[in-house]
Design an enzyme around this catalytic site. Structure first.
Site, PDB file in Angstrom:
ATOM      1  N   ALA A  62      49.496  44.402  36.522  1.00 23.49           N
ATOM      2  CA  ALA A  62      48.600  43.403  37.119  1.00 23.49           C
ATOM      3  C   ALA A  62      49.348  42.589  38.158  1.00 23.49           C
ATOM      4  O   ALA A  62      50.574  42.545  38.173  1.00 23.49           O
ATOM      5  CB  ALA A  62      48.040  42.470  36.048  1.00 23.49           C
ATOM      6  N   TYR A  63      48.578  41.948  39.014  1.00 22.72           N
ATOM      7  CA  TYR A  63      49.121  40.917  39.911  1.00 22.72           C
ATOM      8  C   TYR A  63      49.024  39.621  39.128  1.00 22.72           C
ATOM      9  O   TYR A  63      47.924  39.136  38.836  1.00 22.72           O
ATOM     10  CB  TYR A  63      48.289  40.852  41.195  1.00 22.72           C
ATOM     11  CG  TYR A  63      48.789  39.818  42.187  1.00 22.72           C
ATOM     12  CD1 TYR A  63      49.458  40.210  43.338  1.00 22.72           C
ATOM     13  CD2 TYR A  63      48.590  38.458  41.961  1.00 22.72           C
ATOM     14  CE1 TYR A  63      49.917  39.258  44.253  1.00 22.72           C
ATOM     15  CE2 TYR A  63      49.052  37.507  42.860  1.00 22.72           C
ATOM     16  CZ  TYR A  63      49.710  37.917  44.004  1.00 22.72           C
ATOM     17  OH  TYR A  63      50.172  36.985  44.891  1.00 22.72           O
ATOM     18  N   THR A 103      42.806  38.371  30.741  1.00 21.14           N
ATOM     19  CA  THR A 103      43.420  37.039  30.616  1.00 21.14           C
ATOM     20  C   THR A 103      42.429  35.950  30.206  1.00 21.14           C
ATOM     21  O   THR A 103      41.217  36.070  30.452  1.00 21.14           O
ATOM     22  CB  THR A 103      44.046  36.648  31.975  1.00 21.14           C
ATOM     23  OG1 THR A 103      44.545  35.312  31.919  1.00 21.14           O
ATOM     24  CG2 THR A 103      43.027  36.724  33.102  1.00 21.14           C
ATOM     25  N   ASP A 104      42.973  34.875  29.628  1.00 21.30           N
ATOM     26  CA  ASP A 104      42.175  33.687  29.319  1.00 21.30           C
ATOM     27  C   ASP A 104      41.746  32.958  30.590  1.00 21.30           C
ATOM     28  O   ASP A 104      40.870  32.092  30.547  1.00 21.30           O
ATOM     29  CB  ASP A 104      42.966  32.733  28.423  1.00 21.30           C
ATOM     30  CG  ASP A 104      44.265  32.257  29.064  1.00 21.30           C
ATOM     31  OD1 ASP A 104      44.930  33.076  29.727  1.00 21.30           O
ATOM     32  OD2 ASP A 104      44.635  31.078  28.897  1.00 21.30           O
ATOM     33  N   TYR A 127      43.385  34.221  40.879  1.00 23.62           N
ATOM     34  CA  TYR A 127      43.888  35.163  39.880  1.00 23.62           C
ATOM     35  C   TYR A 127      42.825  35.441  38.811  1.00 23.62           C
ATOM     36  O   TYR A 127      42.507  36.598  38.507  1.00 23.62           O
ATOM     37  CB  TYR A 127      45.161  34.611  39.236  1.00 23.62           C
ATOM     38  CG  TYR A 127      45.566  35.317  37.964  1.00 23.62           C
ATOM     39  CD1 TYR A 127      46.076  36.611  37.992  1.00 23.62           C
ATOM     40  CD2 TYR A 127      45.424  34.690  36.718  1.00 23.62           C
ATOM     41  CE1 TYR A 127      46.434  37.271  36.819  1.00 23.62           C
ATOM     42  CE2 TYR A 127      45.785  35.338  35.549  1.00 23.62           C
ATOM     43  CZ  TYR A 127      46.287  36.628  35.602  1.00 23.62           C
ATOM     44  OH  TYR A 127      46.627  37.270  34.433  1.00 23.62           O
ATOM     45  N   LYS A 131      40.818  38.976  37.995  1.00 23.05           N
ATOM     46  CA  LYS A 131      40.853  39.604  36.670  1.00 23.05           C
ATOM     47  C   LYS A 131      39.440  39.774  36.100  1.00 23.05           C
ATOM     48  O   LYS A 131      39.133  40.781  35.459  1.00 23.05           O
ATOM     49  CB  LYS A 131      41.719  38.778  35.712  1.00 23.05           C
ATOM     50  CG  LYS A 131      43.208  38.779  36.046  1.00 23.05           C
ATOM     51  CD  LYS A 131      43.859  40.148  35.894  1.00 23.05           C
ATOM     52  CE  LYS A 131      44.045  40.550  34.451  1.00 23.05           C
ATOM     53  NZ  LYS A 131      44.744  41.863  34.313  1.00 23.05           N
ATOM     54  N   TRP A 152      49.089  33.089  27.790  1.00 25.78           N
ATOM     55  CA  TRP A 152      50.424  32.480  27.681  1.00 25.78           C
ATOM     56  C   TRP A 152      51.469  33.481  27.170  1.00 25.78           C
ATOM     57  O   TRP A 152      52.190  33.210  26.212  1.00 25.78           O
ATOM     58  CB  TRP A 152      50.389  31.271  26.760  1.00 25.78           C
ATOM     59  CG  TRP A 152      49.450  30.166  27.114  1.00 25.78           C
ATOM     60  CD1 TRP A 152      48.390  30.208  27.978  1.00 25.78           C
ATOM     61  CD2 TRP A 152      49.467  28.833  26.572  1.00 25.78           C
ATOM     62  NE1 TRP A 152      47.757  28.997  28.011  1.00 25.78           N
ATOM     63  CE2 TRP A 152      48.388  28.128  27.152  1.00 25.78           C
ATOM     64  CE3 TRP A 152      50.270  28.184  25.642  1.00 25.78           C
ATOM     65  CZ2 TRP A 152      48.098  26.802  26.857  1.00 25.78           C
ATOM     66  CZ3 TRP A 152      49.986  26.861  25.333  1.00 25.78           C
ATOM     67  CH2 TRP A 152      48.920  26.173  25.936  1.00 25.78           C
TER      68      TRP A 152
END
Length: 284
Positions: A62-63, A103-104, A127, A131, A152
């Protein structure tokens, strides 16, 4: 022998999967960095997947430069969205299993209760938006895929909050850490194990799942736990996010509810302090 392709192989999660692969010798493992699987070049990516010809894809690439993404929107979108669509389509066309890591940061941070997989998404930075676009593209072309949202992430590999805190606490007499962003850390080794529990489960149940360690803390409280385990004397001060401005906004609350992954796959979720101690053992 089934072949597992791990993208983002040199990252934190990819590196933990490499360690874990020794206990899963029933698979042939292909660990691909950006030279083997080019997530930023979609035409090349398609050819690379065909050459590797995996049976299972664990998409950890991922970026992830959250602040940099604010000025590199196109690159973030290619890697986190368009490349995911290519991988998902390849998995669909070839009837292979795909686990994609998200991701959260797909949430806006306004919740006050742990977020389930069905919670409304509303990214507040580039970001997170890239995602979320990747999630949507993945599920649209390949409803049989599994997406795991995490938060995290840290590890004994790569650069992360734990390593930064260890260094700063040894270099400085005092540090300041934001105390108004709430969530839970994820030890990448635990996430890697959760992924392999799913891969080797008797039944494949697609959809979105959450995974992070147990605990509801701020970054400040995470830093205090690092201080305690490390036995550091550095003073740690809690500050509001407004005192530490960053190019990208962060969600104020992004605690993930892990009930679904525990119930569906029997995945164990250790407490964050337990996992932090394990990581410390490898770093000292």
């Amino acid at each position: 022998m089934k072949k597992i392709l791990v993208t983002g192989a040199t990252g934190q999660l990819g590196s933990e999967l490499k360690v874990l692969s020794r206990t899963y010798s029933q698979f042939e493992w292909i660990f691909a960095d950006r030279t083997k699987v080019s997530l930023d070049d979609l035409k090349v990516l398609q050819n690379q997947l065909e050459v590797i010809s995996p049976n299972i894809i664990l998409n950890c690439g991922a970026y992830t430069a959250v602040d940099k993404a604010e000025t590199e929107q196109e690159l973030a979108d290619i890697v986190n969205h368009l490349a995911v669509a290519v991988i998902a389509q390849y998995a669909k066309d070839n009837s292979i299993k795909l686990i994609h890591i998200s991701t959260d940061y797909v949430f806006d941070g306004t919740s006050s209760i742990a977020l389930t997989e069905e919670a409304t998404t509303k990214p507040i930075n580039v970001y997170g938006a890239s995602k979320r676009s990747g999630e949507l593209a993945c599920l649209k072309v390949n409803p049989d895929a599994i997406i795991i949202r995490t938060s995290w992430v840290y590890s004994s590999f790569g650069n992360n909050f734990v390593k930064t805190m260890q260094r700063l606490m040894q270099e400085r007499q005092s540090i300041s850490v934001v105390n108004d962003q709430i969530g839970s850390p994820t030890y990448a080794a635990d996430l890697a194990q959760a992924m392999m529990t799913i891969v080797t489960a008797p039944e494949w149940i697609s959809g979105i799942y959450n995974y992070s360690n147990e605990g509801e803390i701020s970054w400040y409280e995470f830093a205090l736990a690092i201080k305690e385990i490390g036995g550091y004397t550095c003073e740690v001060n809690g500050i509001p996010s407004s005192a530490y401005p960053t190019p990208a906004k962060r969600p104020a609350f992004s605690l993930l509810d892990k009930s679904k992954i525990k119930k569906t796959y029997g995945v164990s979720v250790p407490d964050y302090t337990e996992s932090l101690k394990k990581c410390f053992e490898l770093l000292t």
